[in-house]
Design a protein around this motif. Sequence first.
Motif, mmCIF file in Angstrom:
data_model
loop_
_atom_site.group_PDB
_atom_site.id
_atom_site.type_symbol
_atom_site.label_atom_id
_atom_site.label_comp_id
_atom_site.label_asym_id
_atom_site.label_seq_id
_atom_site.Cartn_x
_atom_site.Cartn_y
_atom_site.Cartn_z
ATOM 1 N N GLY A 31 0.809 -1.212 0.000
ATOM 2 C CA GLY A 31 0.000 0.000 0.000
ATOM 3 C C GLY A 31 0.838 1.255 0.000
ATOM 4 N N ASP A 32 1.987 1.234 0.654
ATOM 5 C CA ASP A 32 2.870 2.390 0.705
ATOM 6 C C ASP A 32 4.093 2.236 -0.178
ATOM 7 O OD1 ASP A 32 1.291 3.781 2.564
ATOM 8 O OD2 ASP A 32 2.155 2.613 4.199
ATOM 9 N N SER A 33 4.419 1.009 -0.570
ATOM 10 C CA SER A 33 5.563 0.767 -1.448
ATOM 11 C C SER A 33 5.318 -0.493 -2.264
ATOM 12 C CB SER A 33 6.857 0.626 -0.634
ATOM 13 O OG SER A 33 6.805 -0.538 0.174
ATOM 14 N N VAL A 34 6.040 -0.590 -3.364
ATOM 15 C CA VAL A 34 5.954 -1.757 -4.229
ATOM 16 C C VAL A 34 7.366 -2.099 -4.707
ATOM 17 C CG1 VAL A 34 5.459 -0.397 -6.316
ATOM 18 C CG2 VAL A 34 4.797 -2.781 -6.223
ATOM 19 N N SER A 35 7.676 -3.380 -4.754
ATOM 20 C CA SER A 35 8.963 -3.852 -5.254
ATOM 21 C C SER A 35 8.729 -4.617 -6.548
ATOM 22 C CB SER A 35 9.643 -4.775 -4.241
ATOM 23 O OG SER A 35 9.963 -4.074 -3.070
ATOM 24 N N ILE A 36 9.526 -4.289 -7.545
ATOM 25 C CA ILE A 36 9.443 -4.924 -8.852
ATOM 26 C C ILE A 36 10.754 -5.660 -9.099
ATOM 27 C CG2 ILE A 36 9.138 -4.558 -11.326
ATOM 28 C CD1 ILE A 36 6.696 -3.660 -9.835
ATOM 29 N N GLN A 37 10.679 -6.931 -9.489
ATOM 30 C CA GLN A 37 11.889 -7.722 -9.758
ATOM 31 C C GLN A 37 12.074 -7.930 -11.253
ATOM 32 O OE1 GLN A 37 11.897 -11.360 -7.520
ATOM 33 N NE2 GLN A 37 12.469 -10.325 -5.634
ATOM 34 N N LEU A 38 13.345 -7.854 -11.677
ATOM 35 C CA LEU A 38 13.746 -8.081 -13.057
ATOM 36 C C LEU A 38 14.830 -9.150 -13.084
ATOM 37 C CD1 LEU A 38 14.124 -4.307 -13.983
ATOM 38 C CD2 LEU A 38 12.175 -5.773 -14.509
ATOM 39 N N ASP A 39 14.905 -9.900 -14.165
ATOM 40 C CA ASP A 39 15.920 -10.943 -14.318
ATOM 41 C C ASP A 39 17.273 -10.297 -14.609
ATOM 42 O OD1 ASP A 39 17.414 -13.197 -14.804
ATOM 43 O OD2 ASP A 39 16.325 -13.789 -16.602
ATOM 44 N N GLY A 40 18.168 -10.324 -13.643
ATOM 45 C CA GLY A 40 19.481 -9.701 -13.796
ATOM 46 C C GLY A 40 20.350 -10.388 -14.826
ATOM 47 N N GLY A 41 20.237 -11.698 -14.942
ATOM 48 C CA GLY A 41 21.034 -12.433 -15.915
ATOM 49 C C GLY A 41 20.703 -12.033 -17.338
ATOM 50 N N ALA A 42 19.431 -11.791 -17.620
ATOM 51 C CA ALA A 42 19.020 -11.388 -18.964
ATOM 52 C C ALA A 42 19.467 -9.971 -19.280
ATOM 53 C CB ALA A 42 17.510 -11.509 -19.108
ATOM 54 N N LEU A 43 19.609 -9.139 -18.262
ATOM 55 C CA LEU A 43 20.008 -7.745 -18.480
ATOM 56 C C LEU A 43 21.507 -7.520 -18.378
ATOM 57 C CD1 LEU A 43 17.199 -5.911 -16.515
ATOM 58 C CD2 LEU A 43 17.465 -6.118 -18.975
ATOM 59 N N MET A 44 22.244 -8.541 -17.958
ATOM 60 C CA MET A 44 23.672 -8.380 -17.706
ATOM 61 C C MET A 44 24.430 -7.849 -18.926
ATOM 62 S SD MET A 44 26.397 -11.206 -16.279
ATOM 63 C CE MET A 44 25.235 -11.702 -15.039
ATOM 64 N N THR A 79 17.513 0.433 -5.804
ATOM 65 C CA THR A 79 17.626 -0.866 -6.465
ATOM 66 C C THR A 79 18.651 -1.705 -5.719
ATOM 67 O OG1 THR A 79 18.017 -1.970 -8.581
ATOM 68 C CG2 THR A 79 19.379 -0.074 -8.104
ATOM 69 N N ARG A 80 18.460 -3.020 -5.776
ATOM 70 C CA ARG A 80 19.439 -3.925 -5.173
ATOM 71 C C ARG A 80 19.443 -5.237 -5.956
ATOM 72 N NH1 ARG A 80 17.111 -6.875 0.161
ATOM 73 N NH2 ARG A 80 15.042 -7.327 -0.622
ATOM 74 N N ASN A 81 20.567 -5.905 -5.935
ATOM 75 C CA ASN A 81 20.713 -7.203 -6.583
ATOM 76 C C ASN A 81 20.567 -8.296 -5.528
ATOM 77 O OD1 ASN A 81 21.244 -5.839 -8.930
ATOM 78 N ND2 ASN A 81 23.441 -6.132 -8.843
ATOM 79 N N ILE A 82 19.704 -9.261 -5.797
ATOM 80 C CA ILE A 82 19.464 -10.364 -4.868
ATOM 81 C C ILE A 82 19.939 -11.645 -5.546
ATOM 82 C CG2 ILE A 82 17.737 -11.650 -3.583
ATOM 83 C CD1 ILE A 82 15.979 -9.107 -3.737
ATOM 84 N N PRO A 83 20.967 -12.301 -4.985
ATOM 85 C CA PRO A 83 21.450 -13.541 -5.599
ATOM 86 C C PRO A 83 20.400 -14.647 -5.496
ATOM 87 C CG PRO A 83 22.768 -12.959 -3.657
ATOM 88 C CD PRO A 83 21.736 -11.919 -3.813
ATOM 89 N N THR A 84 20.243 -15.381 -6.604
ATOM 90 C CA THR A 84 19.321 -16.515 -6.622
ATOM 91 C C THR A 84 20.053 -17.821 -6.879
ATOM 92 O OG1 THR A 84 18.881 -16.157 -8.961
ATOM 93 C CG2 THR A 84 17.374 -15.131 -7.392
ATOM 94 N N GLY A 85 21.333 -17.744 -7.094
ATOM 95 C CA GLY A 85 22.169 -18.909 -7.353
ATOM 96 C C GLY A 85 23.610 -18.446 -7.434
ATOM 97 N N GLN A 86 24.495 -19.338 -7.799
ATOM 98 C CA GLN A 86 25.909 -18.975 -7.851
ATOM 99 C C GLN A 86 26.186 -17.914 -8.907
ATOM 100 O OE1 GLN A 86 28.536 -22.299 -8.334
ATOM 101 N NE2 GLN A 86 30.367 -21.067 -8.069
ATOM 102 N N TYR A 87 25.526 -17.996 -10.042
ATOM 103 C CA TYR A 87 25.776 -17.057 -11.131
ATOM 104 C C TYR A 87 24.532 -16.311 -11.584
ATOM 105 C CZ TYR A 87 30.047 -19.775 -11.419
ATOM 106 O OH TYR A 87 31.221 -20.408 -11.121
ATOM 107 N N THR A 88 23.462 -16.379 -10.823
ATOM 108 C CA THR A 88 22.221 -15.716 -11.201
ATOM 109 C C THR A 88 21.759 -14.774 -10.103
ATOM 110 O OG1 THR A 88 20.903 -17.531 -10.297
ATOM 111 C CG2 THR A 88 21.475 -17.668 -12.640
ATOM 112 N N TYR A 89 20.988 -13.785 -10.513
ATOM 113 C CA TYR A 89 20.449 -12.823 -9.552
ATOM 114 C C TYR A 89 19.239 -12.123 -10.154
ATOM 115 C CZ TYR A 89 22.799 -9.180 -12.278
ATOM 116 O OH TYR A 89 23.216 -8.336 -13.292
ATOM 117 N N VAL A 90 18.445 -11.510 -9.287
ATOM 118 C CA VAL A 90 17.346 -10.659 -9.729
ATOM 119 C C VAL A 90 17.652 -9.243 -9.272
ATOM 120 C CG1 VAL A 90 15.571 -12.440 -9.759
ATOM 121 C CG2 VAL A 90 15.949 -11.126 -7.684
ATOM 122 N N ILE A 91 17.171 -8.313 -10.051
ATOM 123 C CA ILE A 91 17.286 -6.892 -9.709
ATOM 124 C C ILE A 91 15.954 -6.475 -9.123
ATOM 125 C CG2 ILE A 91 17.632 -4.568 -10.608
ATOM 126 C CD1 ILE A 91 19.170 -5.936 -12.965
#
Length: 99
Positions: A31-44, A79-91
Amino acid sequence: MRKSVLLTVLLTALTACAAPTVEPAVSQYNGDSVSIQLDGGALMFASDQDRAAVNAKADARAVEICQRGHRKRAEFTSTRNIPTGQYTYVIERLYLCLN
């Protein structure tokens, strides 16, 4: 035989150069904030224009979500990067929902 191998190599190379298709996903809304995730590997390795287009899609999605509640607009804050695996992450892009 050589023509088909050459054609396969060329098509693979062209496919690798194509713009990434990254769809923004809402990961949190309160209601006061929203977080949107993007595939960091695809944007790298994406170009600056492709990144700007994906960020614009995320901005539009955040505005849409904020307008569903009692707020009128979404303002990008961080913005922040969240690791999802050894070589993958979401933004994750955080927006505040403001009047």
